[in-house]
Design a protein around this motif. Structure first.
Motif, mmCIF file in Angstrom:
data_model
loop_
_atom_site.group_PDB
_atom_site.id
_atom_site.type_symbol
_atom_site.label_atom_id
_atom_site.label_comp_id
_atom_site.label_asym_id
_atom_site.label_seq_id
_atom_site.Cartn_x
_atom_site.Cartn_y
_atom_site.Cartn_z
ATOM 1 N N ASN A 155 16.875 53.758 40.828
ATOM 2 C CA ASN A 155 17.135 52.395 41.375
ATOM 3 C C ASN A 155 17.554 51.937 40.606
ATOM 4 O O ASN A 155 18.858 50.297 40.470
ATOM 5 N N PHE A 156 16.695 51.390 39.476
ATOM 6 C CA PHE A 156 16.333 49.634 38.828
ATOM 7 C C PHE A 156 17.362 50.135 37.745
ATOM 8 O O PHE A 156 18.450 49.301 37.321
ATOM 9 N N GLY A 157 17.326 51.193 37.438
ATOM 10 C CA GLY A 157 18.644 51.353 36.460
ATOM 11 C C GLY A 157 20.420 51.049 36.927
ATOM 12 O O GLY A 157 21.377 50.933 36.459
ATOM 13 N N LEU A 158 20.314 51.802 38.228
ATOM 14 C CA LEU A 158 22.180 52.014 38.801
ATOM 15 C C LEU A 158 22.144 50.901 39.736
ATOM 16 O O LEU A 158 23.323 49.929 39.068
ATOM 17 N N GLY A 159 21.024 50.031 39.745
ATOM 18 C CA GLY A 159 20.860 48.012 40.214
ATOM 19 C C GLY A 159 21.466 46.926 39.413
ATOM 20 O O GLY A 159 22.227 46.888 39.094
ATOM 21 N N ILE A 160 21.344 47.346 37.348
ATOM 22 C CA ILE A 160 21.511 47.012 36.385
ATOM 23 C C ILE A 160 23.117 47.521 36.119
ATOM 24 O O ILE A 160 23.616 46.057 35.835
ATOM 25 N N LEU A 161 22.965 48.352 36.272
ATOM 26 C CA LEU A 161 24.713 49.056 36.003
ATOM 27 C C LEU A 161 25.254 48.378 37.133
ATOM 28 O O LEU A 161 26.952 48.071 36.512
ATOM 29 N N THR A 162 25.301 48.710 38.581
ATOM 30 C CA THR A 162 25.757 48.122 39.153
ATOM 31 C C THR A 162 25.757 45.997 38.747
ATOM 32 O O THR A 162 27.250 45.480 38.934
ATOM 33 N N THR A 163 25.841 45.131 38.362
ATOM 34 C CA THR A 163 25.406 44.226 38.539
ATOM 35 C C THR A 163 26.367 44.085 36.725
ATOM 36 O O THR A 163 26.959 43.128 36.967
ATOM 37 N N VAL A 164 26.221 44.693 36.091
ATOM 38 C CA VAL A 164 27.141 44.753 34.186
ATOM 39 C C VAL A 164 28.407 45.061 34.984
ATOM 40 O O VAL A 164 29.502 44.058 34.729
ATOM 41 N N LEU A 165 29.075 45.971 36.198
ATOM 42 C CA LEU A 165 30.391 46.287 36.995
ATOM 43 C C LEU A 165 30.723 45.112 36.817
ATOM 44 O O LEU A 165 32.016 44.793 37.189
ATOM 45 N N VAL A 166 30.106 44.381 37.969
ATOM 46 C CA VAL A 166 30.551 43.797 38.959
ATOM 47 C C VAL A 166 30.363 42.038 38.550
ATOM 48 O O VAL A 166 31.661 41.335 38.814
ATOM 49 N N ILE A 167 29.988 41.619 37.329
ATOM 50 C CA ILE A 167 30.165 40.712 36.230
ATOM 51 C C ILE A 167 31.062 40.518 35.239
ATOM 52 O O ILE A 167 31.964 39.866 35.259
ATOM 53 N N VAL A 168 31.654 41.819 35.070
ATOM 54 C CA VAL A 168 32.715 42.503 34.260
ATOM 55 C C VAL A 168 34.412 42.042 35.383
ATOM 56 O O VAL A 168 34.668 41.753 34.687
ATOM 57 N N ALA A 169 33.556 42.625 36.118
ATOM 58 C CA ALA A 169 34.533 42.416 37.454
ATOM 59 C C ALA A 169 34.980 41.084 37.348
ATOM 60 O O ALA A 169 36.143 40.232 37.389
ATOM 61 N N TRP A 170 34.225 40.680 37.746
ATOM 62 C CA TRP A 170 34.384 39.032 37.830
ATOM 63 C C TRP A 170 34.991 37.548 36.781
ATOM 64 O O TRP A 170 35.993 36.825 36.347
ATOM 65 N N GLY A 171 34.399 38.230 35.722
ATOM 66 C CA GLY A 171 34.692 38.100 34.122
ATOM 67 C C GLY A 171 36.086 38.497 34.173
ATOM 68 O O GLY A 171 36.698 37.339 33.462
ATOM 69 N N THR A 172 36.796 39.867 34.319
ATOM 70 C CA THR A 172 38.274 39.437 34.020
ATOM 71 C C THR A 172 39.245 38.893 35.002
ATOM 72 O O THR A 172 40.383 38.329 34.779
ATOM 73 N N ASN A 173 39.158 38.752 36.239
ATOM 74 C CA ASN A 173 38.910 37.250 37.233
ATOM 75 C C ASN A 173 39.602 36.928 36.766
ATOM 76 O O ASN A 173 40.601 35.569 37.123
ATOM 77 N N LEU A 174 38.165 35.484 36.096
ATOM 78 C CA LEU A 174 37.986 34.322 35.450
ATOM 79 C C LEU A 174 39.188 34.215 34.817
ATOM 80 O O LEU A 174 39.984 32.931 34.106
ATOM 81 N N VAL A 175 40.038 35.265 33.729
ATOM 82 C CA VAL A 175 40.989 35.719 32.603
ATOM 83 C C VAL A 175 42.157 35.410 33.559
ATOM 84 O O VAL A 175 43.313 34.732 33.809
ATOM 85 N N THR A 176 42.454 36.957 34.539
ATOM 86 C CA THR A 176 43.641 37.279 35.388
ATOM 87 C C THR A 176 44.097 36.223 35.913
ATOM 88 O O THR A 176 45.241 35.935 36.825
ATOM 89 N N LYS A 177 43.646 35.410 36.703
ATOM 90 C CA LYS A 177 43.807 35.148 38.297
ATOM 91 C C LYS A 177 42.976 33.712 37.343
ATOM 92 O O LYS A 177 41.874 32.913 38.479
ATOM 93 N N PRO A 178 43.988 33.080 36.643
ATOM 94 C CA PRO A 178 43.208 31.192 36.635
ATOM 95 C C PRO A 178 43.578 30.414 37.877
ATOM 96 O O PRO A 178 42.607 29.135 37.840
ATOM 97 N N LEU A 179 44.413 30.729 38.736
ATOM 98 C CA LEU A 179 44.393 30.119 39.632
ATOM 99 C C LEU A 179 43.273 29.823 40.687
ATOM 100 O O LEU A 179 42.914 28.895 41.147
ATOM 101 N N ALA A 180 42.613 31.027 40.642
ATOM 102 C CA ALA A 180 41.033 31.197 41.712
ATOM 103 C C ALA A 180 40.075 30.857 40.626
ATOM 104 O O ALA A 180 39.232 30.525 41.708
ATOM 105 N N THR A 181 40.129 30.713 39.017
ATOM 106 C CA THR A 181 39.502 30.212 38.550
ATOM 107 C C THR A 181 39.323 28.520 38.792
ATOM 108 O O THR A 181 38.234 28.438 38.890
ATOM 109 N N ALA A 182 40.505 27.908 39.094
ATOM 110 C CA ALA A 182 40.693 26.768 38.800
ATOM 111 C C ALA A 182 39.943 25.907 39.847
ATOM 112 O O ALA A 182 39.602 25.276 39.819
ATOM 113 N N PHE A 183 40.667 26.786 41.326
ATOM 114 C CA PHE A 183 40.173 26.164 42.559
ATOM 115 C C PHE A 183 38.573 26.892 42.532
ATOM 116 O O PHE A 183 37.972 25.494 43.295
ATOM 117 N N GLY A 184 38.437 27.881 42.485
ATOM 118 C CA GLY A 184 36.612 27.910 42.781
ATOM 119 C C GLY A 184 35.670 27.706 41.954
ATOM 120 O O GLY A 184 34.925 26.966 42.617
#
Length: 676
Positions: free
Chosen positions: A470-499
């Motif tokens: 469960n601990f390992g799956l949790g770390i994997l989940t965190t990595v995947l979510v952070i990757v998604a967030w980091g990607t959106n910071l680049v691909t969605k500049p409007l969201a990054t600027a507003f948020g």
């Protein structure tokens, strides 16, 4: 025996509080918890396909299917959040207790960005769906003005004090799920299995995947699962045990969302590509899918039910937002005026006005363009997911570290040495985090309603295989979510600027308010524990009681006698403070944050400790009667216990080796010294 008495008393108080909570409002079982979460997350399918189509075209369905796997992993973590942090608050509580209060404030800003956009996009989508039945109201700017009117009405209803009902959510959730199943059944009665697989084949033929588009689509499709965070806000009104109830509820959520959302996204964008391209029809696409493959009756029913549920989801976001405003103000990050309640209805009108007014401003800024709202969406949602996941990973890592230390001590040390190691590990963890020490499953089923931050976690269970998986799956989940967030910071500049802009303004205000309070002599305490467990034989214990004018003398004496090697434990015995009303959905239940006298006492202690450079200090707030001080003293074994001499009758049963008196400018203090 004394320690057992304290535990039993705490359990009794917690049990009584649970009865009081349930007296005004029925606690929610798995079905009603599912209904509240599905009524929120289930609305995302009504606008996600059209918004997602603008960036990934015909691959929208594929990416929702892909992200569904991460959604399942996220659901596992949020189920654990509900029973580790039963006071509610979601990312605010998790980040504040697992890391530090400033991260709690940051999480609050993230979730506020999410709530603002959810309120705006859900209400606007609701009106656009209604325009399927009444086409006139779909001509811009009419839907914008109607949406603003709806939000104002929702604000007024919250000002009046009309709260959401889980039973109403159940009706809406059942209707929405039944409508989704009816659409899928209707489409597949006209579509053969071969034609369905042909659609999937054409989806990849017409749209090429690249590493960049894969990341962008994966990150953008999290919009389909907005609303999962609602489960963590239901903890205060959830039946016990939280672990079981939340687990069943989220299993139902995963099943119902998994059956409907990916498939409806795939079918609507593949079968109605022209509608998906249109700025208005893309916001009505599920209803149009029902009408195209079914009949006018099904199209109308879906449009009306979707409209009602979307407005309902908008109201949920408003409620969540104003409760976060209140929580951040109680945590002393936002100004006190946010807590003001009107004399007529007793509701927090200023926080409600902010929670309603900001989405209205956002709608006016984008002039009702739902695709722009979709582009602005990613920052807060994924930021909150990321911080929650990270906080839970930190808590789990502490469990694992503690378990390994105890297991090693059990193998290599004598029983007495092992007990000392146990205490050293526990005290070290208490100093680092507000997440409470371990308790048994049976204790937590009773205690978690009354002790904040308690969690069902067996320390020794952390060494077992399932915990490690469960601990390992949790770390994997965190990595995947952070990757998604980091990607959106680049691909969605409007969201990054507003948020990012909203977050910076909010954190700037928090920093200003924090500094202002320090200049006024009010220093917020970083961490306040709400459970006491084990022994502290080398600790100085300073006992504070409610509205006691001699608390200042006890605090000053404790600071005056501090040294680098001796921790100070400031213990505030608040007494039983029954709630006058049942907890409401989305409310954050934290008695300490509502106890201004305790906050003032701890603030004074923290200010003096900082000035005197006292390194080791712990603050514990218990809803225990002062008369129980003797039992607590016998339980924790402090070296020096400080009490105001004017109140020594409350501590007459304490049996120290000797007593030393100290005169301070604020009164006389007794030092009850004991070698255990």
């Amino acid at each position: 025996m004394a320690q057992e008495s304290v535990t039993q008393n705490t359990s009794t108080i917690a049990h009584n509080q649970g009865d009081e909570h349930s007296s005004g409002q029925s606690l929610l079982g798995p079905l009603l918890c599912w209904a509240v979460v599905f009524a929120d997350i289930g609305t995302s399918v009504y606008y996600t396909p059209g918004i997602l189509y603008q960036t990934v075209q015909g691959l929208a369905g594929f990416f929702v299917f892909l992200t569904m796997t991460v959604f399942i992993l996220l659901a596992l973590k949020y189920a654990e959040v509900t029973h580790r942090f039963p006071q509610g608050g979601g990312v605010v509580t998790v980040a504040a207790q697992a890391i530090n209060p400033w991260f709690g404030a940051l999480g609050g800003m993230f979730i506020l960005v999410d709530y603002f956009l959810t309120a705006a996009i859900s209400s606007l989508s609701g009106i656009l769906y209604l325009s399927v039945v009444f086409p006139t109201i779909g001509i811009m700017p009419i839907p914008l003005f109607i949406t603003i009117g709806v939000l104002i009405l929702l604000g007024i209803l919250n000002w009046v004090g009309i709260s959401e009902s889980a039973k109403v959510s159940l009706v809406g959730a059942v209707i929405a799920f039944a409508s989704d199943i009816a659409i899928l059944f209707t489409v597949f009665t006209h579509l053969s299995l071969g034609e369905f697989f042909y659609l999937i084949d054409q989806m990849f033929v017409k749209n090429h995947l690249t590493p960049f588009s894969l990341l962008a689509g994966f990150a953008g499709s999290f919009l389909a699962f907005s609303g999962l965070e609602s489960i963590s806000q239901l903890s205060p009104v959830m039946k016990k045990p939280h672990k079981k109830v939340a687990g069943i509820a989220l299993t139902l959520v995963v099943l119902t969302i998994g059956i409907t959302s990916p498939m409806l996204t795939l079918l609507s964008t593949s079968l109605l590509p022209e509608a998906a391209k249109d700025s208005v029809q893309s916001a009505q696409i599920i209803s149009l899918l029902a009408g195209h493959w079914g009949n006018k009756v099904l199209q109308t029913e879906v449009a009306i039910s979707a409209s009602a549920l979307l407005v309902f989801a908008s109201n949920t976001a408003i409620i969540g937002a104003y409760h976060v405003f209140i929580a951040l103000s109680r945590m002393e990050f936002l100004p006190d005026f946010i807590l003001q309640r009107n004399k007529l209805r007793g509701t927090p009108h200023l926080s409600i006005a902010l929670a309603t007014g900001i989405p209205i401003i956002i709608l006016i800024m984008v002039w009702g363009n739902i695709n722009i709202l979709g582009d602005m969406y990613a920052f807060g949602l994924l930021g909150a997911f990321s911080l929650t996941c990270l906080g839970l990973d930190i808590v789990r890592s502490r469990d694992l570290k503690r378990a390994k230390a105890l297991k090693l001590a059990a193998k290599t040390e004598s029983p007495r040495q092992a007990r000392e190691t146990h205490r050293a590990v526990e005290v070290h963890d208490l100093m680092k985090s507000n997440v409470q020490p371990t308790a048994t499953e049976e204790e937590n089923q009773v205690e978690e309603s009354g002790s904040l931050g308690g969690h069902v976690n067996e320390t020794y269970e952390a060494t077992k295989l399932w915990f490690k998986i469960n601990f390992g799956l949790g770390i994997l989940t965190t990595v995947l979510v952070i990757v998604a967030w980091g990607t959106n910071l680049v691909t969605k500049p409007l969201a990054t600027a507003f948020g990012g802009g909203v977050t910076l303004v909010g954190m700037g205000l928090a920093y200003y308010n924090h500094n202002r309070q320090q200049k006024e002599g009010r220093v917020p305490v970083p961490v306040v524990m709400t459970r006491l467990q084990g022994t502290y034989p080398q600790t100085t214990l300073a006992i504070l009681t409610p509205h006691n004018p001699h608390n200042g003398a006890v605090i000053r004496a404790a600071i005056n006698n501090a040294d680098a090697q001796t921790p100070i434990l400031f213990l505030y015995l608040a007494g039983k403070r029954p709630r006058t009303s049942a907890p409401r959905m989305m409310e954050i239940i934290d008695p300490y944050l509502d106890d201004q006298d305790a906050k003032d006492a701890f603030s004074k202690a923290e200010a003096l400790a900082i000035k005197a450079k006292v390194p080791n200090r712990t603050y514990i707030y218990l809803q225990e009667e002062p008369e129980l001080a003797t039992q607590i003293w016998q339980s924790i074994h402090p070296r020096d216990t400080l009490v105001a001499i004017e109140n020594d009758s409350q501590f007459k049963d304490i049996n120290p080796d000797r007593i030393r008196y100290e005169l301070t400018p604020e009164g006389k203090v007794a030092h009850l010294l004991k070698r255990w």
